[in-house]
Design a protein around this motif. Sequence first.
Motif, mmCIF file in Angstrom:
data_model
loop_
_atom_site.group_PDB
_atom_site.id
_atom_site.type_symbol
_atom_site.label_atom_id
_atom_site.label_comp_id
_atom_site.label_asym_id
_atom_site.label_seq_id
_atom_site.Cartn_x
_atom_site.Cartn_y
_atom_site.Cartn_z
ATOM 1 N N GLY A 38 0.915 -1.029 -0.155
ATOM 2 C CA GLY A 38 -0.006 -0.257 -0.021
ATOM 3 C C GLY A 38 1.243 1.364 0.029
ATOM 4 N N PRO A 39 -0.181 2.213 0.503
ATOM 5 C CA PRO A 39 0.867 3.779 0.370
ATOM 6 C C PRO A 39 2.009 3.937 1.369
ATOM 7 C CG PRO A 39 -1.118 4.147 1.445
ATOM 8 C CD PRO A 39 -1.269 3.105 0.650
ATOM 9 N N ASP A 40 2.713 4.480 1.127
ATOM 10 C CA ASP A 40 4.204 5.395 1.909
ATOM 11 C C ASP A 40 4.096 5.576 2.971
ATOM 12 O OD1 ASP A 40 5.588 3.536 0.659
ATOM 13 O OD2 ASP A 40 6.265 4.462 -0.605
ATOM 14 N N SER A 41 2.502 6.458 2.852
ATOM 15 C CA SER A 41 2.049 8.264 3.161
ATOM 16 C C SER A 41 1.988 6.990 5.018
ATOM 17 C CB SER A 41 1.276 8.174 3.292
ATOM 18 O OG SER A 41 0.031 7.485 3.176
ATOM 19 N N GLY A 42 2.008 5.776 5.480
ATOM 20 C CA GLY A 42 0.732 5.475 6.457
ATOM 21 C C GLY A 42 -0.263 5.736 7.255
ATOM 22 N N ALA A 43 -1.372 6.510 6.125
ATOM 23 C CA ALA A 43 -2.273 6.755 6.452
ATOM 24 C C ALA A 43 -3.589 6.078 5.895
ATOM 25 C CB ALA A 43 -2.847 8.659 5.293
ATOM 26 N N PHE A 44 -4.292 6.193 6.438
ATOM 27 C CA PHE A 44 -5.333 4.638 6.239
ATOM 28 C C PHE A 44 -6.303 4.962 5.055
ATOM 29 C CE2 PHE A 44 -9.947 3.333 6.834
ATOM 30 C CZ PHE A 44 -9.453 1.382 6.811
ATOM 31 N N ALA A 45 -6.910 6.626 5.018
ATOM 32 C CA ALA A 45 -7.457 7.106 4.193
ATOM 33 C C ALA A 45 -6.303 7.093 2.575
ATOM 34 C CB ALA A 45 -7.741 9.110 4.064
ATOM 35 N N ALA A 46 -4.783 7.337 2.431
ATOM 36 C CA ALA A 46 -4.196 6.715 1.542
ATOM 37 C C ALA A 46 -4.240 5.580 0.819
ATOM 38 C CB ALA A 46 -3.021 7.352 1.686
ATOM 39 N N PHE A 47 -4.331 4.458 2.319
ATOM 40 C CA PHE A 47 -5.020 2.678 2.289
ATOM 41 C C PHE A 47 -6.092 2.309 0.894
ATOM 42 C CE2 PHE A 47 -7.309 -0.260 3.323
ATOM 43 C CZ PHE A 47 -7.062 -1.600 2.948
ATOM 44 N N VAL A 48 -7.497 3.207 1.371
ATOM 45 C CA VAL A 48 -8.445 2.820 0.707
ATOM 46 C C VAL A 48 -8.564 3.968 -0.682
ATOM 47 C CG1 VAL A 48 -10.854 3.915 0.812
ATOM 48 C CG2 VAL A 48 -9.668 3.486 3.398
ATOM 49 N N GLU A 49 -7.504 5.202 -0.415
ATOM 50 C CA GLU A 49 -7.755 5.489 -2.532
ATOM 51 C C GLU A 49 -6.909 4.697 -3.027
ATOM 52 O OE1 GLU A 49 -6.475 9.661 -4.365
ATOM 53 O OE2 GLU A 49 -6.223 9.706 -2.703
ATOM 54 N N THR A 50 -6.008 4.014 -2.665
ATOM 55 C CA THR A 50 -5.079 2.638 -3.162
ATOM 56 C C THR A 50 -5.736 1.712 -3.590
ATOM 57 O OG1 THR A 50 -3.154 3.469 -2.253
ATOM 58 C CG2 THR A 50 -3.518 1.223 -3.653
ATOM 59 N N THR A 51 -7.151 1.172 -2.427
ATOM 60 C CA THR A 51 -8.166 -0.095 -2.380
ATOM 61 C C THR A 51 -8.930 0.376 -3.602
ATOM 62 O OG1 THR A 51 -7.304 -0.887 -0.325
ATOM 63 C CG2 THR A 51 -8.997 -1.892 -1.860
ATOM 64 N N PHE A 52 -9.462 1.426 -3.692
ATOM 65 C CA PHE A 52 -10.377 2.250 -4.829
ATOM 66 C C PHE A 52 -9.918 1.798 -5.771
ATOM 67 C CE2 PHE A 52 -11.833 6.036 -7.160
ATOM 68 C CZ PHE A 52 -13.416 5.692 -7.476
ATOM 69 N N ALA A 53 -8.772 2.776 -6.123
ATOM 70 C CA ALA A 53 -8.379 2.718 -7.488
ATOM 71 C C ALA A 53 -8.521 0.971 -8.536
ATOM 72 C CB ALA A 53 -6.913 3.337 -7.567
ATOM 73 N N THR A 54 -7.776 -0.066 -7.709
ATOM 74 C CA THR A 54 -8.451 -1.618 -7.382
ATOM 75 C C THR A 54 -9.140 -2.457 -8.292
ATOM 76 O OG1 THR A 54 -6.387 -1.947 -6.323
ATOM 77 C CG2 THR A 54 -7.120 -3.886 -7.099
ATOM 78 N N VAL A 55 -10.470 -1.790 -6.863
ATOM 79 C CA VAL A 55 -11.263 -2.877 -7.757
ATOM 80 C C VAL A 55 -12.287 -2.033 -8.239
ATOM 81 C CG1 VAL A 55 -11.500 -3.401 -4.819
ATOM 82 C CG2 VAL A 55 -12.819 -1.317 -5.379
ATOM 83 N N TYR A 56 -12.513 0.057 -7.907
ATOM 84 C CA TYR A 56 -13.105 0.444 -9.260
ATOM 85 C C TYR A 56 -13.070 0.346 -11.039
ATOM 86 C CZ TYR A 56 -14.370 5.007 -11.874
ATOM 87 O OH TYR A 56 -14.920 6.075 -12.616
#
Length: 268
Positions: A38-56
Amino acid sequence: MNWRPTARKDVRDSIRSRTIWALAALAGLLVLRSAVFGPDSGAFAAFVETTFATVYGLVPLVGIVLGYKAVLYERESGSLVLALSLPQSRRDFVAGKLVGRSLVLGLPLVAGLVVVGAVALTQYESAAPLSYLGFVGATALYGVAFVSIALACSMSFATDRQVLVRAIGLYVALDRAWIWLVDTIVAVLFRFNTPSPIPDWAVALQLASPSEAYRHLVAVRFEFDSTHAHLAAEAPSVVNSWTALLVLAGWILGPVAIGYLRFRNTDL
């Protein structure tokens, strides 16, 4: 309504399908990748954004694969006549297909996202479990909308090629090209002198796609950055999460209802 036998049969048949298992495994691996790498930022919202990009982009395609032969295969194999000879109306049959195919898509998708989310909750800062469950629910509705679209095509056309071409065409229009289509309409109406910002009706029209409604639900909750006008702070008041939910509900119920009206009077 006696839709349960058809729904149960769909779920049982899907469990035995190698194609369905392959799709589920692919989706699971891609979603798991977003948690592990996942993202390197360590933020949960960034993880969700990465997951969203995958499932979109993935979920609509899986929904189309599950739905486009739902009725067509039954008609070609002759099992449709047998199914409708039971104490079951065509409406019951269609409802059972929608419920069955939606469960086949939704159960593994929700389970996979919940498991990955549970892992992410321990890895990322500012975790928001309730918001994440909202993301999971919105993703499931998003997938069911495309199951309904593909099912409607399966009821409305007689050959495999006709159904698949229509279903993929709708996917491209609604998922890949919707914002471009809205921008083109605005450009033509204003003789290619597009105003900035675009009119409120065009912003609302952006939200009319199931894909953009899904994007709106997730992006607003997790504050994603986006250039889409329906996510801007100055968007009209009608453009909100409740409207986005209504749009998804409309894409779940509308296509299958239209397809049923055609299927109801079709000779078997």
